[in-house]
Write an enzyme that holds these catalytic residues in place. Sequence first.
Site, PDB file in Angstrom:
ATOM      1  N   LYS A  14      55.295   0.876 120.049  1.00 56.98           N
ATOM      2  CA  LYS A  14      55.155   1.002 118.597  1.00 56.98           C
ATOM      3  C   LYS A  14      55.353  -0.345 117.898  1.00 56.98           C
ATOM      4  O   LYS A  14      54.613  -0.686 116.986  1.00 56.98           O
ATOM      5  CB  LYS A  14      56.167   2.017 118.046  1.00 56.98           C
ATOM      6  CG  LYS A  14      56.025   3.414 118.647  1.00 56.98           C
ATOM      7  CD  LYS A  14      56.944   4.419 117.964  1.00 56.98           C
ATOM      8  CE  LYS A  14      58.423   4.178 118.199  1.00 56.98           C
ATOM      9  NZ  LYS A  14      58.863   4.461 119.576  1.00 56.98           N
ATOM     10  N   ARG A  90      62.239  10.712 112.888  1.00 56.96           N
ATOM     11  CA  ARG A  90      62.620  11.035 114.265  1.00 56.96           C
ATOM     12  C   ARG A  90      63.165  12.445 114.398  1.00 56.96           C
ATOM     13  O   ARG A  90      63.511  12.869 115.494  1.00 56.96           O
ATOM     14  CB  ARG A  90      63.693  10.049 114.706  1.00 56.96           C
ATOM     15  CG  ARG A  90      63.338   9.185 115.910  1.00 56.96           C
ATOM     16  CD  ARG A  90      64.481   8.183 116.047  1.00 56.96           C
ATOM     17  NE  ARG A  90      64.485   7.443 117.263  1.00 56.96           N
ATOM     18  CZ  ARG A  90      64.025   6.198 117.377  1.00 56.96           C
ATOM     19  NH1 ARG A  90      63.425   5.609 116.373  1.00 56.96           N
ATOM     20  NH2 ARG A  90      64.165   5.567 118.510  1.00 56.96           N
ATOM     21  N   ARG A 129      61.872  -5.006 129.212  1.00 56.26           N
ATOM     22  CA  ARG A 129      62.239  -5.536 127.891  1.00 56.26           C
ATOM     23  C   ARG A 129      63.725  -5.879 127.857  1.00 56.26           C
ATOM     24  O   ARG A 129      64.129  -6.852 127.216  1.00 56.26           O
ATOM     25  CB  ARG A 129      61.900  -4.480 126.827  1.00 56.26           C
ATOM     26  CG  ARG A 129      62.168  -4.920 125.405  1.00 56.26           C
ATOM     27  CD  ARG A 129      61.637  -3.926 124.385  1.00 56.26           C
ATOM     28  NE  ARG A 129      62.440  -2.718 124.293  1.00 56.26           N
ATOM     29  CZ  ARG A 129      62.137  -1.662 123.539  1.00 56.26           C
ATOM     30  NH1 ARG A 129      61.025  -1.648 122.832  1.00 56.26           N
ATOM     31  NH2 ARG A 129      62.922  -0.612 123.491  1.00 56.26           N
ATOM     32  N   ARG A 135      69.225  -6.049 123.881  1.00 58.35           N
ATOM     33  CA  ARG A 135      69.589  -4.724 123.380  1.00 58.35           C
ATOM     34  C   ARG A 135      70.385  -3.987 124.442  1.00 58.35           C
ATOM     35  O   ARG A 135      69.883  -3.726 125.525  1.00 58.35           O
ATOM     36  CB  ARG A 135      68.325  -3.931 123.005  1.00 58.35           C
ATOM     37  CG  ARG A 135      67.731  -4.352 121.684  1.00 58.35           C
ATOM     38  CD  ARG A 135      66.463  -3.599 121.384  1.00 58.35           C
ATOM     39  NE  ARG A 135      66.612  -2.142 121.432  1.00 58.35           N
ATOM     40  CZ  ARG A 135      65.669  -1.302 121.060  1.00 58.35           C
ATOM     41  NH1 ARG A 135      64.502  -1.758 120.632  1.00 58.35           N
ATOM     42  NH2 ARG A 135      65.862  -0.006 121.133  1.00 58.35           N
ATOM     43  N   ARG A 147      67.964   8.286 125.691  1.00 56.12           N
ATOM     44  CA  ARG A 147      66.977   8.091 124.613  1.00 56.12           C
ATOM     45  C   ARG A 147      65.728   8.933 124.861  1.00 56.12           C
ATOM     46  O   ARG A 147      65.164   9.498 123.927  1.00 56.12           O
ATOM     47  CB  ARG A 147      66.621   6.607 124.494  1.00 56.12           C
ATOM     48  CG  ARG A 147      67.700   5.850 123.739  1.00 56.12           C
ATOM     49  CD  ARG A 147      67.720   4.397 124.114  1.00 56.12           C
ATOM     50  NE  ARG A 147      66.544   3.680 123.684  1.00 56.12           N
ATOM     51  CZ  ARG A 147      66.165   2.519 124.217  1.00 56.12           C
ATOM     52  NH1 ARG A 147      66.846   1.977 125.192  1.00 56.12           N
ATOM     53  NH2 ARG A 147      65.097   1.904 123.758  1.00 56.12           N
TER      54      ARG A 147
HETATM   55  P1  ADP Z   1      63.347   2.725 120.676  1.00 55.98           P
HETATM   56  O1  ADP Z   1      62.917   1.532 121.465  1.00 55.98           O
HETATM   57  O2  ADP Z   1      64.306   3.583 121.436  1.00 55.98           O
HETATM   58  O3  ADP Z   1      62.203   3.492 120.064  1.00 55.98           O
HETATM   59  P2  ADP Z   1      64.319   1.866 118.007  1.00 55.98           P
HETATM   60  O4  ADP Z   1      64.350   0.404 117.863  1.00 55.98           O
HETATM   61  O5  ADP Z   1      63.278   2.615 117.236  1.00 55.98           O
HETATM   62  O6  ADP Z   1      64.251   2.164 119.558  1.00 55.98           O
HETATM   63  O7  ADP Z   1      65.750   2.511 117.650  1.00 55.98           O
HETATM   64  C1  ADP Z   1      66.922   2.100 118.288  1.00 55.98           C
HETATM   65  C2  ADP Z   1      68.061   3.055 117.952  1.00 55.98           C
HETATM   66  O8  ADP Z   1      68.282   3.075 116.527  1.00 55.98           O
HETATM   67  C3  ADP Z   1      67.836   4.526 118.311  1.00 55.98           C
HETATM   68  O9  ADP Z   1      68.145   4.812 119.654  1.00 55.98           O
HETATM   69  C4  ADP Z   1      68.790   5.224 117.316  1.00 55.98           C
HETATM   70  O10 ADP Z   1      70.131   5.128 117.720  1.00 55.98           O
HETATM   71  C5  ADP Z   1      68.639   4.379 116.057  1.00 55.98           C
HETATM   72  N1  ADP Z   1      67.546   4.884 115.207  1.00 55.98           N
HETATM   73  C6  ADP Z   1      66.396   4.214 114.900  1.00 55.98           C
HETATM   74  N2  ADP Z   1      65.611   4.956 114.100  1.00 55.98           N
HETATM   75  C7  ADP Z   1      66.278   6.134 113.901  1.00 55.98           C
HETATM   76  C8  ADP Z   1      66.002   7.327 113.177  1.00 55.98           C
HETATM   77  N3  ADP Z   1      64.847   7.460 112.493  1.00 55.98           N
HETATM   78  N4  ADP Z   1      66.903   8.330 113.208  1.00 55.98           N
HETATM   79  C9  ADP Z   1      68.048   8.206 113.865  1.00 55.98           C
HETATM   80  N5  ADP Z   1      68.383   7.118 114.580  1.00 55.98           N
HETATM   81  C10 ADP Z   1      67.518   6.079 114.600  1.00 55.98           C
END
Ligand code: ADP
Length: 192
Positions: A14, A90, A129, A135, A147
């Site tokens: 994404k 989400r 990554r 991270r 996740r």
């Molecule tokens: P990923 O690579 O897992 O898609 P993101 O960068 O989108 O990771 O998000 C990292 C973390 O931030 C998630 O695992 C969650 O803890 C938090 N997070 C991000 N967006 C949301 C959301 N819309 N609702 C709840 N938690 C979120």
Amino acid sequence: MYNIVLFGPPGAGKGTQSEKLIEKYGLTHLSTGDLFRKHLGEGTELGVLAKKYMNEGRLVPDEVVIGMVEDKINETKNSTHGYIFDGFPRTTAQAEALDKMLAIHNLAISGMVALDVPQDVLKARIKERGKTSNRVDDQDEDKINTRIKVYLDETLPVADYYKKQNKLSKINGVGEIDQIFHSITSVINSYS
Ligand code: ADP
């Protein structure tokens, strides 16, 4: 004006595709993951709150995420050609809240583009990554599995939410980055 939800599991690509879409369509990138990481880096109250959830691979509570997105929309709405929502909504509650906050500004979601990627590919990408992303949640097998599980249990229903509104398009997320980008732009160009 396009308001696009770019959807998919962790590691679906994404972020990569968002960058290219922003450049092509001049949209505002609204990545809740990036926003939380910024707060974390700056040590804000919100960052401190989000940290424990993020580092364990769990979702930050809805009201916290929704408030943060609302602020960002209010800040940017007068100067944007539209949004790419990345990592948000989400949960179904987040999707409902997003529809409401857009409606206040006479806006609506144009469509959701969902990237389809098999689990083994996701895990391999996230681990790769993790070598450079700094991270915590990318570097541990258990956290990666959490996740993916959270995605399947809590986030996948969001695709149904948009499907019911006839706004869901699925794209194969495996292959060349440019090919995937091309598929996404074909969907976006079909929005009226
Ligand atoms: P990923 O690579 O897992 O898609 P993101 O960068 O989108 O990771 O998000 C990292 C973390 O931030 C998630 O695992 C969650 O803890 C938090 N997070 C991000 N967006 C949301 C959301 N819309 N609702 C709840 N938690 C979120």
